[in-house]
Design an enzyme around this catalytic site. Structure first.
Site, PDB file in Angstrom:
ATOM      1  N   CYS A 274       0.785  -1.225   0.000  1.00  0.00           N
ATOM      2  CA  CYS A 274       0.000   0.000   0.000  1.00  0.00           C
ATOM      3  C   CYS A 274       0.823   1.284   0.000  1.00  0.00           C
ATOM      4  CB  CYS A 274      -1.008   0.022   1.144  1.00  0.00           C
ATOM      5  SG  CYS A 274      -1.021  -1.422   2.163  1.00  0.00           S
ATOM      6  N   ARG A 303       7.592 -10.637   5.139  1.00  0.00           N
ATOM      7  CA  ARG A 303       7.188 -10.439   6.531  1.00  0.00           C
ATOM      8  C   ARG A 303       7.885 -11.478   7.379  1.00  0.00           C
ATOM      9  NH1 ARG A 303       0.590  -9.882   5.692  1.00  0.00           N
ATOM     10  NH2 ARG A 303       0.723  -8.192   4.164  1.00  0.00           N
ATOM     11  N   GLN A 321       1.433 -10.698  -3.368  1.00  0.00           N
ATOM     12  CA  GLN A 321       0.013 -10.387  -3.247  1.00  0.00           C
ATOM     13  C   GLN A 321      -0.498  -9.922  -4.599  1.00  0.00           C
ATOM     14  OE1 GLN A 321       0.494  -7.489   0.058  1.00  0.00           O
ATOM     15  NE2 GLN A 321      -0.977  -8.796   1.118  1.00  0.00           N
ATOM     16  N   ASP A 323      -2.387  -7.680  -5.418  1.00  0.00           N
ATOM     17  CA  ASP A 323      -2.946  -6.533  -4.732  1.00  0.00           C
ATOM     18  C   ASP A 323      -3.608  -5.551  -5.686  1.00  0.00           C
ATOM     19  OD1 ASP A 323      -3.372  -5.203  -2.387  1.00  0.00           O
ATOM     20  OD2 ASP A 323      -1.251  -5.103  -1.842  1.00  0.00           O
ATOM     21  N   HIS A 325      -5.377  -1.395  -5.159  1.00  0.00           N
ATOM     22  CA  HIS A 325      -5.913  -0.346  -4.301  1.00  0.00           C
ATOM     23  C   HIS A 325      -6.889   0.449  -5.119  1.00  0.00           C
ATOM     24  CE1 HIS A 325      -2.171  -1.617  -2.388  1.00  0.00           C
ATOM     25  NE2 HIS A 325      -2.875  -1.454  -1.285  1.00  0.00           N
ATOM     26  N   LYS A 405     -13.524  -5.324   7.100  1.00  0.00           N
ATOM     27  CA  LYS A 405     -13.112  -6.079   5.916  1.00  0.00           C
ATOM     28  C   LYS A 405     -13.978  -7.297   5.679  1.00  0.00           C
ATOM     29  CE  LYS A 405      -9.803  -8.731   8.647  1.00  0.00           C
ATOM     30  NZ  LYS A 405      -8.533  -9.431   8.685  1.00  0.00           N
ATOM     31  N   HIS A 451      -8.261  -1.809  -0.029  1.00  0.00           N
ATOM     32  CA  HIS A 451      -7.260  -2.784  -0.440  1.00  0.00           C
ATOM     33  C   HIS A 451      -8.033  -4.038  -0.790  1.00  0.00           C
ATOM     34  CE1 HIS A 451      -4.248  -0.772   2.329  1.00  0.00           C
ATOM     35  NE2 HIS A 451      -5.368  -0.505   2.948  1.00  0.00           N
TER      36      HIS A 451
END
Length: 578
Positions: A274, A303, A321, A323, A325, A405, A451
């Site tokens: 992000c 991570r 990911q 991902d 946005h 979420k 997200h």
RNA sequence: GCCGGAGUGGCUCAAUGGUAGAGCAAUUCACUCGUAACGAAUAGGUUGGGUGUUCGAUUCACCUCUCCGGCACCA
């Protein structure tokens, strides 16, 4: 498919009674044992037990089972007793766990169940006698924190399962064995999809076969997102400390970040995409006319997950990911989320995956943003689910501190659920990064951001797919789609080579196995490699310009012209047929 | 991170306080083959790493790393 014990009322009662019987057996073997709770769960039952300084070892389970058999054979009745709260507190006054439980109950009558010398606090119901509890198996054990809090003492948890008949128990245990054969860690090794190294714990290495699957998924992802009007970016894998201070990660997530120092400046490898995406957003000016702005990134994050959390491809320390946005006006939330739910649903359907949605709402204590906005957002997510015709389970207080979420959970071969897709509203980052767009009246307004991921992590998704297909990938994903097998390695090799070249030239992944081995041997290897199509080429085929097809997992074969075979392949791949 | 279990050739597994053995795979030879394993030979391991006990450790003890099943975690 594995039975969910908790979903079956009768099995539930049986398993709960069995948990009591196990506790009774444990009490006989460990007189100082104190008991916390022993609920029924989808895999059977468990009981959390305080054994003082003792711990349960693998060898102890058979001993406990033996004692349980004795109790069952003895066949005592299970009797219900009603007592007052005061009586209960008196009866269990030396048992801090029971006192804790009873204190949490409302005043009035409390029920206990007793069989032989063993009495336990319990709401019930139970089976009539322990005679019914003959077909059980203790499956596993582990330490488990009291009340699920890692600051508390570790209790001993023992898991088991119980069935009405020996046959059902055996069938269940067989299913568990079968499930192990689909384990993606095992199949991933056997099919050369990925490997792990102790030099990079939790960080998978994708082998050539795995890369084909991965690339297919990524290409598919780009195609589908292009259709949905997404744009794509790629942001750096490592950014300086100052960025993570703005995003809040430096203060809140540092123990999970890999950091380094270069030229006396701190950097962190991104644990999330992000912040990079927000910098990309800020690279230009945005108008309300551009919203919703959908920006995708296949972003690799790192991570430092707890060592004990790591698990094959399901839980790793670096993953990609899928991902995106999405920046939008507040009134666009519901419609955007609804179309996202349908998007995710469509994608999962292509893989034949079923899933479960959870709506996680505002955490009790730590959260940011107005209460009103939270409530509106939660309502928008719920409404979007309903409009999309999807049921969901509410997880109160389980949202991120920055927003509610929706999570999409998919089961692995052992019935464990893994979060894959997620749609998260974020009330934090737009603020921290001071994001704006220009409204119709010319003012600068803060956009709403969300997200979202569909695969979740490509690694995890591949793990799920390996288990879901038991290694038999549909043709469009299969690392190798065709194996051309000449009956005789010299006599038929020329024609076989021609066929193989033709299939390859048409864009399919084909190989030739012209090894000097028996046909049966080469067929066997192709079957074990789970290659969707084996083409046998001999005198007949060579003369008539045909191929004989044998599908993976099949003993049947069928002779068709080369053109017909290409048409079959084409349709199957194009339609991503399962 | 916590509780328990496990690390032996590429894979699956065996064995022993006296420097490891099988099957599959690999390589070579023979066979010349129509739908799940023809046969033979050869090569391949400092038994995850370290320390200690011992005349001697792969085996026993301790430490450590990695993996597995749970727990906790999962911005």
């Amino acid at each position: 498919m594995m039975i969910d014990i908790k979903e079956h009322a009768e099995l539930s009662v049986l398993n709960h009674s069995c948990a009591h019987m196990m506790a009774q057996a444990v009490k006989r073997l460990y007189p100082n044992a104190l008991f916390w709770v022993g609920p029924v769960v989808s895999e059977g039952f468990y009981y959390d037990i305080d054994l003082g300084d003792e711990v349960i070892k693998d060898d102890d389970l058979p001993k406990i089972e033996k004692e349980m058999k004795k109790i069952a054979k003895d066949g005592k009745r299970i009797t219900r007793k009603e007592i007052s709260k005061e009586e209960a507190l008196e009866m269990f006054k030396d048992d801090l766990y029971k006192i804790d439980l009873i204190s949490g109950l409302e005043d009035g009558t409390i029920t206990c169940y007793q069989q032989g010398e063993f009495i336990d606090l319990c709401r019930g119901p139970h089976v009539e006698t322990v005679k019914e509890l003959k077909n059980f198996k203790l499956l596993k054990h582990s330490g488990a924190y009291w009340k699920g809090d890692s600051d508390n003492k570790v209790l001993q948890r023992i898991y088991g399962v119980c069935f009405p008949t020996a046959e059902e128990l055996e069938e269940h245990l067989n299913l568990l064995e079968e499930a192990k054969k689909r384990d993606h860690k095992k199949l991933g090794r056997e099919l050369d999809i990925f490997t792990m190294s102790e030099y990079a714990p939790g960080m998978p290495f994708f082998l050539p076969n795995g890369m084909i699957i991965r690339n297919q998924l990524e290409n598919f992802w780009y195609e589908e997102h292009t259709k949905e009007n997404y744009q794509f970016i790629k942001t750096p894998i490592m950014m300086s400390r100052e960025l993570w201070e703005v995003s809040g990660h430096w203060d809140n997530y540092q123990e999970n970040m890999y950091t380094t120092k270069v030229d006396d400046r701190d950097f962190a490898i991104k644990p999330m995409n992000c912040p990079g995406a927000l910098l990309a957003y800020k690279a230009g000016l945005h108008s309300y006319k551009d919203l919703p702005l959908r920006v995708g990134e296949l972003g690799q994050v790192h991570r430092h997950e707890a060592s004990g959390a790591l698990n094959g491809l399901f839980r790793v320390r670096t993953f990609t990911q899928d991902d995106a946005h999405i920046f939008m006006r507040p009134q666009q939330i519901e419609e955007e989320v609804m179309s996202l739910i349908q998007f995710i649903d469509r994608v999962y359907a292509i893989f034949g995956l079923t899933y479960r949605i959870e709506l996680s709402t505002r955490p009790e204590k730590k959260y940011i943003g107005d209460l009103e906005i939270w409530e509106k957002s939660e309502a928008a997510l719920a409404a979007a689910c309903e409009h999309a015709g999807k049921t969901y389970k509410v997880n109160p207080g389980d949202g991120a501190f920055y927003g509610p979420k929706l999570d999409f959970h998919i089961k692995d071969s052992l019935g464990r659920e893994w979060q894959c897709g997620t749609i998260q509203l974020d009330m934090n980052l737009p603020e921290r990064f001071d994001l704006t767009y220009v409204e119709s009246d010319g003012t600068k307004v803060r956009p709403v951001m969300l997200h979202r991921v569909i695969f979740g992590s490509i690694e995890r998704f591949i793990g799920i797919l390996i288990e879901h297909y038991a290694g038999h990938f549909p043709t469009w994903l299969a690392p190798q789609q065709v194996m051309v097998v000449p009956v005789h390695h010299e006599k038929h090799v020329e024609y076989a080579e021609k066929i193989n070249a033709l299939i390859s030239a048409n864009g399919y992944r084909s190989k030739l196995d012209a090894r000097n081995e028996k046909l049966g041997y080469r067929i066997r290897e192709a079957q074990l490699a789970k290659i969707p199509y084996q083409l046998v080429i001999g005198d007949g085929e060579q003369e008539q310009g045909t191929v004989t097809i044998r599908r993976a997992q099949s003993k049947e074969s069928q002779t068709v012209t080369v053109e017909e075979f290409l048409a079959i392949l084409s349709e199957e791949v194009k339609e991503k047929r399962l």
